[in-house]
Design an enzyme around this catalytic site. Structure first.
Site, PDB file in Angstrom:
ATOM      1  N   ASP A 173     -14.318   4.381   7.901  1.00  0.00           N
ATOM      2  CA  ASP A 173     -13.312   5.165   7.187  1.00  0.00           C
ATOM      3  C   ASP A 173     -13.922   5.908   6.004  1.00  0.00           C
ATOM      4  OD1 ASP A 173     -10.479   5.956   6.616  1.00  0.00           O
ATOM      5  OD2 ASP A 173     -10.968   4.957   4.735  1.00  0.00           O
ATOM      6  N   LYS A 204      -8.113  -0.476   6.888  1.00  0.00           N
ATOM      7  CA  LYS A 204      -8.497  -1.084   5.607  1.00  0.00           C
ATOM      8  C   LYS A 204      -7.598  -2.266   5.256  1.00  0.00           C
ATOM      9  CE  LYS A 204      -8.446   3.038   3.833  1.00  0.00           C
ATOM     10  NZ  LYS A 204      -8.524   4.298   3.092  1.00  0.00           N
ATOM     11  N   HIS A 258       0.846  -1.193   0.000  1.00  0.00           N
ATOM     12  CA  HIS A 258       0.000   0.000   0.000  1.00  0.00           C
ATOM     13  C   HIS A 258       0.878   1.238   0.000  1.00  0.00           C
ATOM     14  CE1 HIS A 258      -3.855   1.999   0.576  1.00  0.00           C
ATOM     15  NE2 HIS A 258      -3.164   2.903   1.231  1.00  0.00           N
ATOM     16  N   ARG A 286     -12.915  14.318   6.362  1.00  0.00           N
ATOM     17  CA  ARG A 286     -11.566  14.884   6.464  1.00  0.00           C
ATOM     18  C   ARG A 286     -11.207  15.655   5.208  1.00  0.00           C
ATOM     19  NH1 ARG A 286      -8.143   9.899   7.201  1.00  0.00           N
ATOM     20  NH2 ARG A 286      -6.420  11.358   7.151  1.00  0.00           N
ATOM     21  N   SER A 304      -6.668   5.093   9.271  1.00  0.00           N
ATOM     22  CA  SER A 304      -7.429   4.956   8.026  1.00  0.00           C
ATOM     23  C   SER A 304      -6.812   3.860   7.145  1.00  0.00           C
ATOM     24  CB  SER A 304      -7.416   6.303   7.291  1.00  0.00           C
ATOM     25  OG  SER A 304      -7.809   6.184   5.952  1.00  0.00           O
TER      26      SER A 304
END
Ligand code: URA
Ligand code: CA
Length: 436
Positions: A161, A187, A82, A168, A183
């Site tokens: 989220d 996930k 990620h 946000r 966040s």
């Protein structure tokens, strides 16, 4: 519990209990905590921070706010990667197939781009026919057959989220280490991988601009991953320039294909970051004994074309038309190709990667609102890099344009983004640190 008291507690630097965090997150998901209240609480978090214990509890509660994916019926160690978000950062499309070609099992759920940062799903969808919404069983069967699948996150994964990120994004509360760490990690943990390699970007095109903040973010995410039993490594990489030369969805897919077909030299920064991420993924997957061995395996998969064939197999499994993989020029057919020249002779002394990302988004490569549609073919292709000598009569980039409505705005940003200096700039590191 009373919501206003919880907001005031964080406002005055209090430490939230697990029960208080659970109450807030339950309220976000069921609507009993109002948007303005959650936004106020998150602003207090941005300003006053959170303890390690609070961040771990928040992540854990967010992770369980919806469905979680069970990949345990797939054989071996499932590995995910990620990126915290960057510009011209097409690593997933290179690394995921390469790692699979070396025996790794890559089951990845990706996101879309927002504002200046690109998203893998938009890049995948630049290939006609690709369907990134796959039922879980189909996702698993692709991973089982090919070793790699990259799809969108299912509807019910981490609903907390979805809500918090949307708030946000419109309340100036994206840049916060506890909020970014929870966040991303909620996930990653909910999507079921056993091992996670994080690419934490640092610099002017990243969410964290300073190395110190990026290291803290990386440290928090690694700590959360390990605490919940996942093998986690974070690599801090430079985002003071776009990583690759292409910024735009079809352009980045084309660049990934060029890497996988050996048309990009191994010294290229994009290739180097891919080899670093990939070798860590193979070691965590126990497919290689050490980083050097993993790197040699990846280079072999690159040179033999096995990585390229994995990408093509995955695109076919997702319903994509593989003619576009064999002839990537088809991905970037536009009405106009506009050269961009430097203002004077000299060197590219600085690049504002975020402004470049926004310029590409203005051409239609990205979104400013969730509902915006992207144009897969448009964007910016750089032909010079940070530090290169440039001449006034040689283009340093080409704009791929269909809709000219915001072209002038994009050109204005591009002018601001690329600074030409009389002397060459200092070299920038590409990889700053590896944590975990
Ligand atoms: N990417 C995410 O998924 N969340 C953040 O907060 C930042 C980047
Ligand atoms: Ca579908």
């Amino acid at each position: 519990m009373i919501v206003t008291e919880l907001i005031e507690k964080k406002r005055f630097c209090g430490e939230m209990t697990r029960e208080e965090l659970q109450f807030l997150i339950d309220g976000v998901v069921d609507g009993s905590v109002q948007d303005c209240q959650m936004s106020a609480w998150m602003m207090a978090v941005c300003i006053n921070g959170m303890s390690e214990r609070e961040i771990s509890d928040l992540t854990d509660i967010m992770m369980h706010s919806g469905d979680t994916v069970d990949l345990s019926d797939l054989p071996g160690i499932k590995v995910d990667k990620h990126s915290t978000g960057g510009v011209g950062d097409t690593t997933t499309l290179v690394v995921a197939p390469l790692v699979a070609a070396c025996g790794g099992t890559v089951a990845k759920m990706s996101g879309r781009g927002l504002a200046h940062s690109g998203g893998t799903l938009d890049k995948l969808e630049s290939v006609p026919g690709v369907d990134i919404e796959q039922p879980l069983e189909r996702f698993k069967s692709i991973v089982r057959n090919i070793g790699v699948a990259v799809i969108g996150q299912s509807g019910d994964l981490v609903p907390a989220d979805k809500k918090m990120y949307a708030l946000r994004d419109i309340t100036g509360t994206v840049q916060s280490i506890p909020l970014i760490a929870s966040s991303i990690m909620s996930k990653k943990l909910a999507s079921g991988a056993d091992a996670i390699v994080l690419d934490v970007k640092t610099g002017n095109g990243a969410f964290m601009n300073t190395l110190e903040d990026s290291k803290r973010l990386a440290g928090e995410m690694v700590r959360i991953g390990k605490r919940l039993g996942r093998r986690t490594v974070a690599i801090i990489t430079d985002m003071n320039r776009p990583l690759g030369m292409a910024i735009g969805n079809g352009l980045e897919m084309k660049e990934a294909i060029e890497v996988l077909t050996g048309k990009v030299p191994k010294e290229d920064p994009l290739v180097e970051v891919c080899l670093t991420l990939g070798s860590n993924m193979l070691v965590l997957s126990e497919k290689a004994a050490n980083i050097d061995e993993a790197r040699a395996m990846l280079i072999e998969a690159l040179d033999s074309g096995r990585g390229f064939r994995k990408l093509k197999d995955m695109i076919r499994a997702l319903g994509g038309d593989t003619r576009f993989i064999d002839e990537p020029e088809l991905l970037v057919r536009v009405n106009r190709l506009i050269p961009f020249y430097p203002i004077k002779d000299g060197y590219i002394g600085a690049i504002d990667a975020k402004k470049l990302g926004i310029a590409a988004a203005l051409l239609g490569a990205g979104r400013f609102k969730k509902e915006d549609r992207v144009d897969p073919a448009v964007g910016i292709l750089m032909c010079r890099r940070y530090g290169d000598a440039v001449g006034k009569s040689d283009p340093i980039a080409y704009l791929y344009v269909n809709d000219e409505e915001r072209l002038d705005e994009a050109l204005g940003l591009l002018k601001e983004a690329v600074v030409v200096t009389d002397t060459p700039p200092e070299e920038l590191p590409l990889i700053y640190d590896i944590i975990g």
